[in-house]
Design a protein around this motif. Structure first.
Motif, PDB file in Angstrom:
ATOM      1  N   LEU A 451      12.066  12.390  68.063  1.00  0.00           N
ATOM      2  CA  LEU A 451      13.337  13.051  67.766  1.00  0.00           C
ATOM      3  C   LEU A 451      14.390  12.642  68.788  1.00  0.00           C
ATOM      4  O   LEU A 451      14.130  12.635  69.999  1.00  0.00           O
ATOM      5  N   PHE A 452      15.569  12.299  68.302  1.00  0.00           N
ATOM      6  CA  PHE A 452      16.695  11.898  69.134  1.00  0.00           C
ATOM      7  C   PHE A 452      17.775  12.967  69.015  1.00  0.00           C
ATOM      8  O   PHE A 452      18.482  13.039  67.998  1.00  0.00           O
ATOM      9  N   PRO A 453      17.933  13.844  70.031  1.00  0.00           N
ATOM     10  CA  PRO A 453      18.899  14.946  69.959  1.00  0.00           C
ATOM     11  C   PRO A 453      20.344  14.438  69.929  1.00  0.00           C
ATOM     12  O   PRO A 453      20.645  13.328  70.380  1.00  0.00           O
ATOM     13  N   ALA A 454      21.238  15.286  69.412  1.00  0.00           N
ATOM     14  CA  ALA A 454      22.668  14.959  69.330  1.00  0.00           C
ATOM     15  C   ALA A 454      23.300  15.130  70.706  1.00  0.00           C
ATOM     16  O   ALA A 454      23.909  16.160  71.014  1.00  0.00           O
ATOM     17  N   LEU A 455      23.142  14.114  71.532  1.00  0.00           N
ATOM     18  CA  LEU A 455      23.662  14.142  72.895  1.00  0.00           C
ATOM     19  C   LEU A 455      24.303  12.796  73.226  1.00  0.00           C
ATOM     20  O   LEU A 455      24.034  11.782  72.583  1.00  0.00           O
ATOM     21  N   TYR A 456      25.170  12.807  74.237  1.00  0.00           N
ATOM     22  CA  TYR A 456      25.701  11.544  74.738  1.00  0.00           C
ATOM     23  C   TYR A 456      24.626  10.819  75.551  1.00  0.00           C
ATOM     24  O   TYR A 456      24.568   9.599  75.591  1.00  0.00           O
ATOM     25  N   THR A 457      23.757  11.596  76.186  1.00  0.00           N
ATOM     26  CA  THR A 457      22.629  11.028  76.923  1.00  0.00           C
ATOM     27  C   THR A 457      21.607  10.471  75.937  1.00  0.00           C
ATOM     28  O   THR A 457      21.296  11.109  74.929  1.00  0.00           O
ATOM     29  N   LYS A 484      22.035  21.860  72.232  1.00  0.00           N
ATOM     30  CA  LYS A 484      23.366  22.484  72.279  1.00  0.00           C
ATOM     31  C   LYS A 484      23.714  22.920  73.704  1.00  0.00           C
ATOM     32  O   LYS A 484      24.867  22.838  74.120  1.00  0.00           O
ATOM     33  N   LYS A 485      22.716  23.404  74.446  1.00  0.00           N
ATOM     34  CA  LYS A 485      22.962  23.829  75.831  1.00  0.00           C
ATOM     35  C   LYS A 485      23.359  22.620  76.693  1.00  0.00           C
ATOM     36  O   LYS A 485      24.289  22.697  77.486  1.00  0.00           O
ATOM     37  N   TYR A 486      22.628  21.531  76.522  1.00  0.00           N
ATOM     38  CA  TYR A 486      22.980  20.311  77.265  1.00  0.00           C
ATOM     39  C   TYR A 486      24.350  19.800  76.850  1.00  0.00           C
ATOM     40  O   TYR A 486      25.119  19.284  77.667  1.00  0.00           O
ATOM     41  N   ARG A 487      24.660  19.980  75.552  1.00  0.00           N
ATOM     42  CA  ARG A 487      25.923  19.450  75.034  1.00  0.00           C
ATOM     43  C   ARG A 487      27.121  20.177  75.647  1.00  0.00           C
ATOM     44  O   ARG A 487      28.171  19.570  75.893  1.00  0.00           O
ATOM     45  N   VAL A 488      26.965  21.482  75.887  1.00  0.00           N
ATOM     46  CA  VAL A 488      28.045  22.240  76.528  1.00  0.00           C
ATOM     47  C   VAL A 488      28.362  21.643  77.898  1.00  0.00           C
ATOM     48  O   VAL A 488      29.523  21.459  78.270  1.00  0.00           O
ATOM     49  N   VAL A 489      27.320  21.340  78.654  1.00  0.00           N
ATOM     50  CA  VAL A 489      27.495  20.743  79.978  1.00  0.00           C
ATOM     51  C   VAL A 489      28.112  19.356  79.859  1.00  0.00           C
ATOM     52  O   VAL A 489      29.030  18.991  80.602  1.00  0.00           O
ATOM     53  N   GLU A 490      27.629  18.567  78.897  1.00  0.00           N
ATOM     54  CA  GLU A 490      28.167  17.223  78.692  1.00  0.00           C
ATOM     55  C   GLU A 490      29.636  17.267  78.310  1.00  0.00           C
ATOM     56  O   GLU A 490      30.455  16.493  78.838  1.00  0.00           O
TER      57      GLU A 490
END
Length: 516
Positions: A451-457, A484-490
């Motif tokens: 799985l590849f999450p929806a992140l810039y990372t 989503k939690k990581y995305r807020v930080v990103e």
């Protein structure tokens, strides 16, 4: 340490004047830097060395590979034996002296013998494995086939391979071909016999070459008027090796210098339960393709083979697998089967020789209409573009088309695609891992669910749970919430970065306005 010092070539030039009344341009020849009896040639030394030495054997190198170290050590050892002879050994760094290297038309890892100062017609020499091979090459080159006549009773029990030529007449063309091969293979022991007792013992007639080891006949070759030196070298080079040879630091030079350019490579764990069974099948298949394909096996458990696996992009969990590569064009072919028995291996090798095998490509062509399918079929060219999308969560099945376990997951993957078809932020995809290179780190064997999450990372999460629809959806939802939690930080980091860039641009614009 001596070898390391040898590689630090220092160009020292001492001006020597023969007398006080000598003209300034009548300078005597200066000394040439030397280490352990080996000349350290530079451009300004080269012509002088040619004039000074009747025979000058030069190793041209550039990068300090393991092979370079071996050759340099061989040169040092041979130089001690050649003291006082008309032969002088030398090294030349083509990377430091590119102009002269271009003039000489020479590249790295080349050895040439210059005779009587002739700069333009050197004699190519084989890359030595030891001091003895240098000395043997020089001796054989200066001798004749008569020097190989030997009492075979002393050789038959030897552990090393002996190449024996049985000839009725020593002045026949067959003998010249045999001796030419002996010159080009200085690391192999050659002998000539005219003893009828020996030939009767092994059941041959005249004009035959046979390989002997520990009194055991390995293989025989009947000479014909059409036999060339090159054909004989191929025969000897192939049959002096085992049907399947393990790739090690000791065997690598022999493998890479083999005239057989088609290589079948078995990547396998020596610790695996089926190791002996698969290796036995590999050896049996190898017998049918001697002289056409060189069979090599690579122990995946050996850390020193990491570079080999990296080159062929083989992960340890993928073993056992078989690849065929041609050393001329470096095109690689992958055996499309999990069953590595004798017949499967032989069929694969035959299809390669007939040109019907499918090469392993970096990417298959992009399938027409792939984006409209419920399960998107990805290839090497589309993998990263689709999976590393900051606005989409992508769940990918990496499969092997010949794997029963992979096919068992296909219906489940179709169910998953149907279950999430209304979720625009989710993509369900799959990719043939045997036909496309995957330039990312993944753990586990195929089929692999990633799985590849929806992140810039660029992040990958490998699914290891039960292969049931409800568990897949639960895993998908959990990872999307976590992302989503990581995305807020990103997003906050990106906002701060953009604001900082705008402030910097505004500062530059105000400075320009003030200057105007």
């Amino acid at each position: 340490m001596r070898t390391l010092l040898l590689l630090e070539v220092l160009a020292l030039c001492f001006c020597v004047y023969v007398s006080a009344d000598t003209q300034p341009d009548q300078q005597a020849e200066t000394s040439i830097p030397e280490k352990d009896g080996v000349l350290q040639l530079r451009k300004n030394h080269f012509n002088r060395a040619l004039r000074r030495y009747e025979q000058l054997l030069v190793y041209f190198y550039a990068t300090l590979t393991l092979q370079d170290h071996r050759v340099l050590e061989a040169l040092e050892g041979a130089a001690a034996e050649l003291q006082g002879s008309e032969v002088k050994l030398a090294v030349f760094d083509v990377a430091k002296e590119k102009d002269l290297a271009k003039e000489l038309n020479v590249t790295e890892n080349t050895i040439w013998l210059y005779l009587s100062g002739d700069k333009h017609n050197p004699v190519p020499a084989p890359v030595p494995q030891s001091p003895a091979s240098i000395l043997t090459w020089l001796r054989r080159r200066a001798g004749s086939a008569a020097d190989l006549i030997t009492d075979l009773s002393q050789l038959e029990a030897a552990e090393e391979l002996t190449v024996i030529g049985f000839f009725k007449e020593l002045n026949h063309d067959y003998v010249q071909v045999f001796y030419a091969a002996a010159i080009d293979l200085p690391d192999v022991r050659f002998a000539v016999t005219q003893s009828n007792e020996v030939i009767t013992k092994y059941g041959f007639t005249h004009d035959v070459v046979f390989l002997l080891k520990k009194s055991k006949l390995i293989q025989a070759y009947n000479m014909t008027p059409q036999t060339s030196k090159e054909e004989l070298i191929v025969f000897i080079s192939v049959y002096q090796m085992d049907p399947a040879t393990e790739y090690t630091g000791q065997t690598a030079p022999q493998i890479l210098s083999s005239p057989v350019l088609n290589h079948a490579l078995l990547f396998i764990k020596e610790s695996s339960a089926d190791f002996n069974q698969i290796l036995s099948a590999f050896n049996s298949a190898a017998e049918a393709f001697r002289l056409r394909i060189l069979f090599i096996w690579v122990n995946v458990d050996e850390p020193r083979n990491g570079r080999m696996m990296e080159y062929f992009r083989v992960r340890d969990f993928e073993a056992p697998l078989i690849r065929i590569v041609n050393l001329t064009n470096h095109v690689t072919y992958h055996l499309p089967s999990e069953n590595l028995d004798v017949e499967t291996i032989k069929t694969f090798c035959q299809s390669y020789l007939e040109g019907t095998a499918k090469p392993k490509m970096q990417s298959e062509p992009i399938p027409e209409g792939w984006e409209e399918q419920p399960v998107k079929e990805l290839v090497g060219m589309t993998l990263e573009k689709v999976t590393f999308n900051p606005n989409k969560t992508v769940f990918v099945l990496f499969y092997l088309p010949y794997s029963k376990a992979s096919h068992e997951v296909f219906p489940l993957w179709e169910e998953l695609a149907e279950a999430v078809k209304d979720r625009e932020d989710v993509i369900i995809a799959r990719m043939d891992a045997s036909a496309n290179d995957i330039n990312m780190s993944m753990q586990g064997s195929y089929p692999s669910l990633c799985l590849f999450p929806a992140l810039y990372t660029e992040r990958v999460v490998v699914y290891t749970g039960k292969r049931q629809l409800k568990h897949l959806i639960k895993f998908l939802d959990k990872e999307m919430e976590e992302a989503k939690k990581y995305r807020v930080v990103e997003d906050e980091d990106r906002r701060k970065y953009i604001e900082a860039m705008k402030a910097e641009e505004a500062k530059k614009a105000n400075k320009t306005k003030d200057e105007l």
